[in-house]
Scaffold this motif. Structure first.
Motif, mmCIF file in Angstrom:
data_model
loop_
_atom_site.group_PDB
_atom_site.id
_atom_site.type_symbol
_atom_site.label_atom_id
_atom_site.label_comp_id
_atom_site.label_asym_id
_atom_site.label_seq_id
_atom_site.Cartn_x
_atom_site.Cartn_y
_atom_site.Cartn_z
ATOM 1 N N ALA A 307 0.851 -1.189 0.000
ATOM 2 C CA ALA A 307 0.000 0.000 0.000
ATOM 3 C C ALA A 307 0.881 1.231 0.000
ATOM 4 C CB ALA A 307 -0.904 -0.014 1.226
ATOM 5 N N PHE A 308 0.294 2.318 -0.432
ATOM 6 C CA PHE A 308 1.021 3.588 -0.361
ATOM 7 C C PHE A 308 0.038 4.737 -0.229
ATOM 8 C CE2 PHE A 308 0.029 4.458 -4.805
ATOM 9 C CZ PHE A 308 -0.020 3.198 -5.375
ATOM 10 N N GLY A 309 0.534 5.841 0.325
ATOM 11 C CA GLY A 309 -0.312 7.029 0.488
ATOM 12 C C GLY A 309 0.478 8.252 0.047
ATOM 13 N N ILE A 310 -0.131 8.988 -0.900
ATOM 14 C CA ILE A 310 0.564 10.150 -1.463
ATOM 15 C C ILE A 310 -0.222 11.406 -1.090
ATOM 16 C CG2 ILE A 310 1.393 11.211 -3.616
ATOM 17 C CD1 ILE A 310 1.017 8.397 -4.927
ATOM 18 N N GLY A 311 0.475 12.453 -0.650
ATOM 19 C CA GLY A 311 -0.200 13.728 -0.405
ATOM 20 C C GLY A 311 -0.328 14.470 -1.725
ATOM 21 N N LEU A 312 -1.571 14.682 -2.152
ATOM 22 C CA LEU A 312 -1.779 15.276 -3.480
ATOM 23 C C LEU A 312 -1.238 16.705 -3.560
ATOM 24 C CD1 LEU A 312 -2.918 14.942 -6.320
ATOM 25 C CD2 LEU A 312 -5.099 15.796 -5.468
ATOM 26 N N GLU A 313 -1.545 17.508 -2.536
ATOM 27 C CA GLU A 313 -1.050 18.890 -2.536
ATOM 28 C C GLU A 313 0.477 18.917 -2.627
ATOM 29 O OE1 GLU A 313 -3.623 17.963 -0.863
ATOM 30 O OE2 GLU A 313 -5.164 19.512 -1.021
ATOM 31 N N ARG A 314 1.080 17.991 -1.901
ATOM 32 C CA ARG A 314 2.539 17.949 -1.891
ATOM 33 C C ARG A 314 3.075 17.759 -3.312
ATOM 34 N NH1 ARG A 314 6.780 18.074 0.984
ATOM 35 N NH2 ARG A 314 8.522 16.668 0.561
ATOM 36 N N ILE A 315 2.451 16.867 -4.060
ATOM 37 C CA ILE A 315 2.867 16.628 -5.448
ATOM 38 C C ILE A 315 2.647 17.897 -6.289
ATOM 39 C CG2 ILE A 315 2.434 15.268 -7.534
ATOM 40 C CD1 ILE A 315 3.714 13.607 -5.342
ATOM 41 N N ALA A 316 1.451 18.522 -6.103
ATOM 42 C CA ALA A 316 1.147 19.726 -6.890
ATOM 43 C C ALA A 316 2.142 20.840 -6.565
ATOM 44 C CB ALA A 316 -0.289 20.178 -6.615
ATOM 45 N N LEU A 317 2.436 21.028 -5.276
ATOM 46 C CA LEU A 317 3.361 22.091 -4.867
ATOM 47 C C LEU A 317 4.744 21.841 -5.472
ATOM 48 C CD1 LEU A 317 2.526 22.609 -1.056
ATOM 49 C CD2 LEU A 317 1.659 23.894 -3.004
ATOM 50 N N LEU A 318 5.177 20.582 -5.409
ATOM 51 C CA LEU A 318 6.505 20.244 -5.932
ATOM 52 C C LEU A 318 6.564 20.419 -7.439
ATOM 53 C CD1 LEU A 318 7.368 16.920 -4.055
ATOM 54 C CD2 LEU A 318 8.649 19.067 -3.929
ATOM 55 N N LYS A 319 5.584 19.820 -8.105
ATOM 56 C CA LYS A 319 5.606 19.791 -9.565
ATOM 57 C C LYS A 319 5.521 21.198 -10.161
ATOM 58 C CE LYS A 319 3.910 16.797 -13.092
ATOM 59 N NZ LYS A 319 5.211 16.514 -13.676
ATOM 60 N N TYR A 320 4.719 22.040 -9.537
ATOM 61 C CA TYR A 320 4.542 23.390 -10.101
ATOM 62 C C TYR A 320 5.339 24.440 -9.339
ATOM 63 C CZ TYR A 320 1.081 20.487 -12.184
ATOM 64 O OH TYR A 320 0.485 19.428 -12.818
ATOM 65 N N GLU A 321 6.203 23.946 -8.425
ATOM 66 C CA GLU A 321 7.102 24.835 -7.677
ATOM 67 C C GLU A 321 6.351 25.979 -6.995
ATOM 68 O OE1 GLU A 321 10.797 25.713 -9.722
ATOM 69 O OE2 GLU A 321 10.535 23.930 -10.958
ATOM 70 N N ILE A 322 5.300 25.603 -6.290
ATOM 71 C CA ILE A 322 4.525 26.564 -5.514
ATOM 72 C C ILE A 322 5.044 26.470 -4.077
ATOM 73 C CG2 ILE A 322 2.196 27.169 -4.713
ATOM 74 C CD1 ILE A 322 1.187 25.520 -7.213
ATOM 75 N N ASP A 323 5.343 27.610 -3.447
ATOM 76 C CA ASP A 323 6.011 27.502 -2.149
ATOM 77 C C ASP A 323 5.076 27.689 -0.954
ATOM 78 O OD1 ASP A 323 5.521 30.137 -2.357
ATOM 79 O OD2 ASP A 323 7.610 30.783 -2.514
ATOM 80 N N ASP A 324 3.777 27.856 -1.205
ATOM 81 C CA ASP A 324 2.856 28.027 -0.088
ATOM 82 C C ASP A 324 1.524 27.340 -0.407
ATOM 83 O OD1 ASP A 324 1.125 28.918 1.924
ATOM 84 O OD2 ASP A 324 2.249 30.797 2.142
ATOM 85 N N MET A 325 1.190 26.359 0.409
ATOM 86 C CA MET A 325 -0.016 25.566 0.199
ATOM 87 C C MET A 325 -1.289 26.409 0.212
ATOM 88 S SD MET A 325 -0.763 22.287 2.490
ATOM 89 C CE MET A 325 -2.031 21.110 2.232
ATOM 90 N N ARG A 326 -1.242 27.501 0.983
ATOM 91 C CA ARG A 326 -2.441 28.349 1.100
ATOM 92 C C ARG A 326 -2.890 28.903 -0.246
ATOM 93 N NH1 ARG A 326 0.100 31.220 6.325
ATOM 94 N NH2 ARG A 326 1.901 30.805 5.027
ATOM 95 N N LEU A 327 -1.919 29.088 -1.154
ATOM 96 C CA LEU A 327 -2.255 29.603 -2.487
ATOM 97 C C LEU A 327 -3.218 28.671 -3.231
ATOM 98 C CD1 LEU A 327 1.324 30.755 -3.523
ATOM 99 C CD2 LEU A 327 -0.651 32.260 -3.178
ATOM 100 N N LEU A 328 -3.152 27.382 -2.886
ATOM 101 C CA LEU A 328 -4.017 26.410 -3.560
ATOM 102 C C LEU A 328 -5.479 26.551 -3.158
ATOM 103 C CD1 LEU A 328 -1.938 23.097 -3.340
ATOM 104 C CD2 LEU A 328 -2.237 24.570 -5.328
#
Ligand code: DAH
Length: 339
Positions: A307-328
């Motif tokens: 099994a595995f669990g991925i944080g979706l926001e974490r992937i989005a932040l990394l992939k699009y180089e966004i430095d603050d989750m609140r922006l999402l």
């Protein structure tokens, strides 16, 4: 009589000519030709006319009526045309004006990232499933080997509806629902919203999203887990991406690990993105604990799983180089449409 009719006719025609709206014209028609109109009154007086004069007078009244009706019709046609023209003029469309732009929405970075994850796992034969956000404590904790009073429950002890029902703190609960269905093998991912009593900051939110993965089959080993997740990382971050597993603890997997990928920005050399580490943590994983299988009526001697669990926001932040989750979560279209 003759004179009277003549007078009615002249007056009526004069008024008709002066009328400047269809409404006024109608008022005149009623006043002269209507049930109580002037001309109608004259007709009512016919009974007093001597019998031998009646045809003549009748003829006169008819002529008068016809003359007035003709005039009414003529002016009516003219006024209608005029009103129509005025209306057309008022409604004129300037085809040279710039068009109104309809604003088209934009996919949220979370959605873009999720679609990418789904594409990768569907390509490996996984099914996308969903489970409830309002969940029984049993599915969120108990059946995942987190009994009441287990210390692992502490950091996720969050939004309770009542003693038995909780806003799910992890999509791992969907693993249990799938296993309970009793249809094997399982190869699924389960994306969805989860809830925890976290304070809002650049990397935390009380509501975020995870993508859960579960594979149950015969002869599944840690090698399958590693191969699958390494392939996933390559597809998501690029062919050169390497993976590393660090031992960790999750109650529902044994052994458990966290998986890091080489930083796609610096290729592992160390940069701002990976905080100088060269590696970025992207998910938790492990071999499904035998007791978890048993609780869902799967024989661990026959079936194994990972099994595995991925944080979706974490992937989005990394992939699009966004430095603050609140922006999402601010839903500022100027921000969102960059991705
Ligand atoms: N549910 C874990 C969490 O929210 C993440 C996780 C770890 C899911 C390991 C898994 C797993 O399926 O195997 O922290």
């Amino acid at each position: 009589m003759n004179e009277k009719l003549q007078k009615i006719k002249e007056e009526a025609i004069m008024k008709i000519q002066e009328a400047d709206t269809l409404e006024k014209l109608n008022e005149i028609r009623v006043a002269v030709l209507g049930k109580k109109g002037e001309l109608t009154e004259v007709l009512k007086g016919m009974k007093d006319v001597a019998a031998e004069d009646r045809p003549k007078v009748g003829q006169l009244v008819n002529d008068t009526r016809t003359a007035i009706e003709e005039k009414l019709e003529e002016v009516k046609t003219m006024l209608s045309t005029k009103e129509r023209e005025a209306k057309l003029k008022a409604e004129v469309i300037d085809v040279t004006l710039p068009a109104k732009k309809s604003i088209v929405g934009h996919k949220h970075p979370n959605t873009v990232a999720l679609e990418e994850l789904e594409r990768i796992f569907i390509g490996m034969g996984y099914e996308v499933v969903e489970g409830p956000e309002v969940e029984y404590d049993y599915y969120n904790f108990e059946a995942l080997n987190i009994p009441a009073n287990h210390p692992a429950k502490d950091e996720q002890d969050t939004f309770y509806i009542n003693d038995k029902i909780v806003l799910r703190t992890q999509t791992s609960s969907v693993q249990v629902h799938e296993m309970e269905k009793g249809k094997l093998p399982i190869r699924m991912i389960a994306p969805g919203r989860v809830f925890r009593a976290d304070e809002v900051d650049a990397t935390h939110s009380p509501s975020f999203h995870q993508v859960e993965g579960l594979v149950i089959d015969k002869n599944v080993t840690f090698a399958d887990l590693k191969g699958t997740l390494a392939q996933f990382a390559k597809e998501l971050f690029g062919e050169d991406t390497k993976v590393k597993f660090r031992p960790h603890h999750f109650p529902f997997t044994e052994p458990s690990a966290e998986m890091d990928v080489t930083c796609f920005k610096c290729n592992g050399k160390g940069c701002r993105m990976c905080k100088g580490e060269g590696w970025i943590e992207i998910l938790g994983c492990g071999m499904v604990h035998p007791h978890v299988l048993e609780m869902s009526n799967i024989d661990p001697n026959e079936y194994q799983g990972f099994a595995f669990g991925i944080g979706l926001e974490r992937i989005a932040l990394l992939k699009y180089e966004i430095d603050d989750m609140r922006l999402l979560y601010e839903n500022d279209i100027r921000f969102l449409k960059q991705f």
